[in-house]
Design a protein around this motif. Structure first.
Motif, PDB file in Angstrom:
ATOM      1  N   SER A  23      45.936  24.161  34.374  1.00  0.00           N
ATOM      2  CA  SER A  23      46.848  25.270  34.678  1.00  0.00           C
ATOM      3  C   SER A  23      46.237  26.606  34.270  1.00  0.00           C
ATOM      4  N   LEU A  24      45.603  26.637  33.080  1.00  0.00           N
ATOM      5  CA  LEU A  24      44.990  27.873  32.590  1.00  0.00           C
ATOM      6  C   LEU A  24      43.822  28.283  33.483  1.00  0.00           C
ATOM      7  N   ARG A  25      43.035  27.289  33.938  1.00  0.00           N
ATOM      8  CA  ARG A  25      41.903  27.577  34.815  1.00  0.00           C
ATOM      9  C   ARG A  25      42.387  28.193  36.138  1.00  0.00           C
ATOM     10  N   SER A  26      43.465  27.664  36.692  1.00  0.00           N
ATOM     11  CA  SER A  26      44.031  28.193  37.934  1.00  0.00           C
ATOM     12  C   SER A  26      44.524  29.630  37.741  1.00  0.00           C
ATOM     13  N   VAL A  27      45.193  29.879  36.608  1.00  0.00           N
ATOM     14  CA  VAL A  27      45.695  31.225  36.322  1.00  0.00           C
ATOM     15  C   VAL A  27      44.540  32.205  36.169  1.00  0.00           C
ATOM     16  N   GLN A  28      43.478  31.785  35.466  1.00  0.00           N
ATOM     17  CA  GLN A  28      42.333  32.667  35.252  1.00  0.00           C
ATOM     18  C   GLN A  28      41.619  32.977  36.567  1.00  0.00           C
ATOM     19  N   SER A  29      41.566  31.978  37.486  1.00  0.00           N
ATOM     20  CA  SER A  29      40.964  32.213  38.793  1.00  0.00           C
ATOM     21  C   SER A  29      41.771  33.241  39.583  1.00  0.00           C
ATOM     22  N   SER A  30      43.099  33.081  39.572  1.00  0.00           N
ATOM     23  CA  SER A  30      43.966  34.044  40.267  1.00  0.00           C
ATOM     24  C   SER A  30      43.874  35.413  39.619  1.00  0.00           C
ATOM     25  N   LEU A  31      43.755  35.434  38.287  1.00  0.00           N
ATOM     26  CA  LEU A  31      43.642  36.702  37.569  1.00  0.00           C
ATOM     27  C   LEU A  31      42.352  37.424  37.933  1.00  0.00           C
ATOM     28  N   ALA A  32      41.244  36.686  38.028  1.00  0.00           N
ATOM     29  CA  ALA A  32      39.961  37.290  38.409  1.00  0.00           C
ATOM     30  C   ALA A  32      40.032  37.849  39.820  1.00  0.00           C
ATOM     31  N   SER A  33      40.680  37.107  40.736  1.00  0.00           N
ATOM     32  CA  SER A  33      40.819  37.566  42.124  1.00  0.00           C
ATOM     33  C   SER A  33      41.662  38.833  42.193  1.00  0.00           C
ATOM     34  N   THR A  34      42.741  38.869  41.419  1.00  0.00           N
ATOM     35  CA  THR A  34      43.620  40.042  41.427  1.00  0.00           C
ATOM     36  C   THR A  34      42.924  41.253  40.808  1.00  0.00           C
ATOM     37  N   GLN A  35      42.166  41.026  39.721  1.00  0.00           N
ATOM     38  CA  GLN A  35      41.425  42.128  39.105  1.00  0.00           C
ATOM     39  C   GLN A  35      40.384  42.693  40.073  1.00  0.00           C
ATOM     40  N   LYS A  36      39.730  41.821  40.844  1.00  0.00           N
ATOM     41  CA  LYS A  36      38.769  42.273  41.863  1.00  0.00           C
ATOM     42  C   LYS A  36      39.491  43.084  42.934  1.00  0.00           C
ATOM     43  N   GLU A  37      40.665  42.625  43.337  1.00  0.00           N
ATOM     44  CA  GLU A  37      41.445  43.322  44.360  1.00  0.00           C
ATOM     45  C   GLU A  37      41.822  44.716  43.896  1.00  0.00           C
ATOM     46  N   ILE A  38      42.199  44.828  42.620  1.00  0.00           N
ATOM     47  CA  ILE A  38      42.603  46.137  42.085  1.00  0.00           C
ATOM     48  C   ILE A  38      41.390  47.052  41.916  1.00  0.00           C
ATOM     49  N   SER A  39      40.278  46.510  41.467  1.00  0.00           N
ATOM     50  CA  SER A  39      39.099  47.353  41.224  1.00  0.00           C
ATOM     51  C   SER A  39      38.464  47.843  42.519  1.00  0.00           C
ATOM     52  N   THR A  40      38.516  47.030  43.587  1.00  0.00           N
ATOM     53  CA  THR A  40      37.916  47.430  44.867  1.00  0.00           C
ATOM     54  C   THR A  40      38.921  48.085  45.805  1.00  0.00           C
ATOM     55  N   GLY A  41      40.208  47.830  45.580  1.00  0.00           N
ATOM     56  CA  GLY A  41      41.235  48.342  46.488  1.00  0.00           C
ATOM     57  C   GLY A  41      41.336  47.538  47.765  1.00  0.00           C
ATOM     58  N   LEU A  42      40.632  46.391  47.817  1.00  0.00           N
ATOM     59  CA  LEU A  42      40.593  45.561  49.018  1.00  0.00           C
ATOM     60  C   LEU A  42      41.089  44.160  48.710  1.00  0.00           C
ATOM     61  N   LYS A  43      41.940  43.653  49.593  1.00  0.00           N
ATOM     62  CA  LYS A  43      42.338  42.252  49.445  1.00  0.00           C
ATOM     63  C   LYS A  43      41.349  41.342  50.169  1.00  0.00           C
ATOM     64  N   VAL A  44      40.603  41.921  51.140  1.00  0.00           N
ATOM     65  CA  VAL A  44      39.535  41.189  51.828  1.00  0.00           C
ATOM     66  C   VAL A  44      38.288  42.060  51.779  1.00  0.00           C
ATOM     67  N   SER A  45      37.414  41.764  50.798  1.00  0.00           N
ATOM     68  CA  SER A  45      36.208  42.581  50.643  1.00  0.00           C
ATOM     69  C   SER A  45      34.958  41.881  51.162  1.00  0.00           C
ATOM     70  N   SER A  46      35.071  40.593  51.453  1.00  0.00           N
ATOM     71  CA  SER A  46      33.933  39.843  51.988  1.00  0.00           C
ATOM     72  C   SER A  46      34.447  38.680  52.819  1.00  0.00           C
ATOM     73  N   ALA A  47      33.544  38.042  53.513  1.00  0.00           N
ATOM     74  CA  ALA A  47      33.934  36.927  54.376  1.00  0.00           C
ATOM     75  C   ALA A  47      34.496  35.762  53.579  1.00  0.00           C
ATOM     76  N   THR A  48      34.121  35.636  52.288  1.00  0.00           N
ATOM     77  CA  THR A  48      34.638  34.532  51.471  1.00  0.00           C
ATOM     78  C   THR A  48      36.124  34.688  51.173  1.00  0.00           C
ATOM     79  N   ASP A  49      36.618  35.914  51.222  1.00  0.00           N
ATOM     80  CA  ASP A  49      38.049  36.137  50.944  1.00  0.00           C
ATOM     81  C   ASP A  49      38.911  35.654  52.106  1.00  0.00           C
ATOM     82  N   ASN A  50      38.510  35.996  53.321  1.00  0.00           N
ATOM     83  CA  ASN A  50      39.227  35.553  54.528  1.00  0.00           C
ATOM     84  C   ASN A  50      38.294  35.796  55.704  1.00  0.00           C
TER      85      ASN A  50
END
Length: 303
Positions: free
Chosen positions: A16-43
């Motif tokens: 559960s903690l690993r899943s939360v940390q993965s989502s947290l890293a994704s959200t922090q990247k989204e906030i720092s870049t301002g993009l929800k899709v910044s590369s092909a790996t996102d969508n």
């Protein structure tokens, strides 16, 4: 069952903690870049669509700049033709004055020569960005107006708004489209006139007799009619260019908004999600700590 080899509770808490940390890293990247899709790996699908739209935006920006230049070229040409009409009107007045008894033809000839020089100056100076639509250097003027993206499955296309250029004075440019002496100011001959008139080289000989005066006036009217018609063509083309320019800007803004809706992050939503994930992370760490204390309970059984 309690085991000293496998701590099922700790494993569950860790997952559960690993899943939360993965989502947290994704959200922090989204906030720092301002993009929800910044590369092909996102969508991959959304990223691909956005890249195509961004590519089209670049072409449309170039077309918009080209249309602005075209509008300026046409504006210069319009101003020059309008001034040429004004000069020809002055020529008509001078020629009419020569018909009066006792007119000083020598002085009128000098005035006409000056007006001819003015006409030549107007034509040669009607230049913008190396383009002159009056000096016979071009037969057509093509403004890039739109772009069709074939997407690789069909031919892409560039469409243009075209103007057939009319030479006021021929022989302009390195490879003139209209020969010298063939411009509408150089070989004007109205219906009924016995001879053509070169309005770029007027002299007292063009008002030497009543017949030449009549021919010069008739040919001047022919020139004014031709200049007026050309000015109308330029004006219609400029109207089309300006209208297309406004449309391209609107289309570009629409693409910008479209790309934004596909890849830009909703910062309000992302910041709220970040706070929630940070709370879940803290609870996950606490849950894992509690699960790891099970082994301590077993140790107490051997005391």
């Amino acid at each position: 069952m309690t085991s000293i080899l496998t701590n099922a509770s700790a494993i569950t808490a860790l997952q559960s903690l690993r899943s939360v940390q993965s989502s947290l890293a994704s959200t922090q990247k989204e906030i720092s870049t301002g993009l929800k899709v910044s590369s092909a790996t996102d969508n991959a699908s959304t990223w691909s669509i956005a890249q195509t739209m961004k590519s089209d935006q670049g072409v449309l920006s170039t077309i918009s700049d080209s249309l602005s230049v075209s509008s300026s070229v046409l504006n210069v040409a319009t101003a020059a033709v309008t001034n040429a009409i004004s000069v020809v009107n002055n020529i008509k007045s001078a020629v009419a004055q020569a018909a009066q008894p006792g007119a000083d033809l020598a002085k009128i000839g000098t005035s006409l020569s000056g007006l001819s020089d003015q006409l030549k100056s107007i034509v040669t100076s009607a230049n913008f960005n190396g383009l002159n639509l009056l000096d016979g250097s071009r037969s057509t003027f093509n403004s890039i107006a739109s772009y069709g993206d074939g997407g690789g499955s069909a031919a892409s296309s560039l469409n243009t708004i075209d103007l057939n250029a009319t030479a006021l004075i021929g022989g302009g440019g390195a490879s003139p489209a209209v020969a010298a002496g063939a411009g509408i100011l150089e070989a004007a001959q109205a219906t009924g006139a016995t001879a053509a008139t070169d309005f770029t080289s007027l002299s007292s000989s063009d008002v030497a007799s009543s017949s030449t005066i009549t021919d010069t006036l008739s040919n001047a009217d022919k020139v004014i009619a031709d200049l007026t018609q050309y000015a109308s063509k330029i004006g219609a083309t400029q109207s089309s260019v300006n209208g297309q320019s406004a449309f391209i800007k609107t289309l570009n803004e629409g693409l910008t908004a479209g790309v934004s809706s596909l890849v830009d992050a909703d910062m309000n939503e992302a910041s709220t999600r970040l706070q929630a994930l940070q709370t879940q992370q803290q609870l996950g760490v606490q849950s894992l700590s509690i699960a790891n204390q099970n082994s301590q309970i077993i140790m107490r059984l051997f005391q």
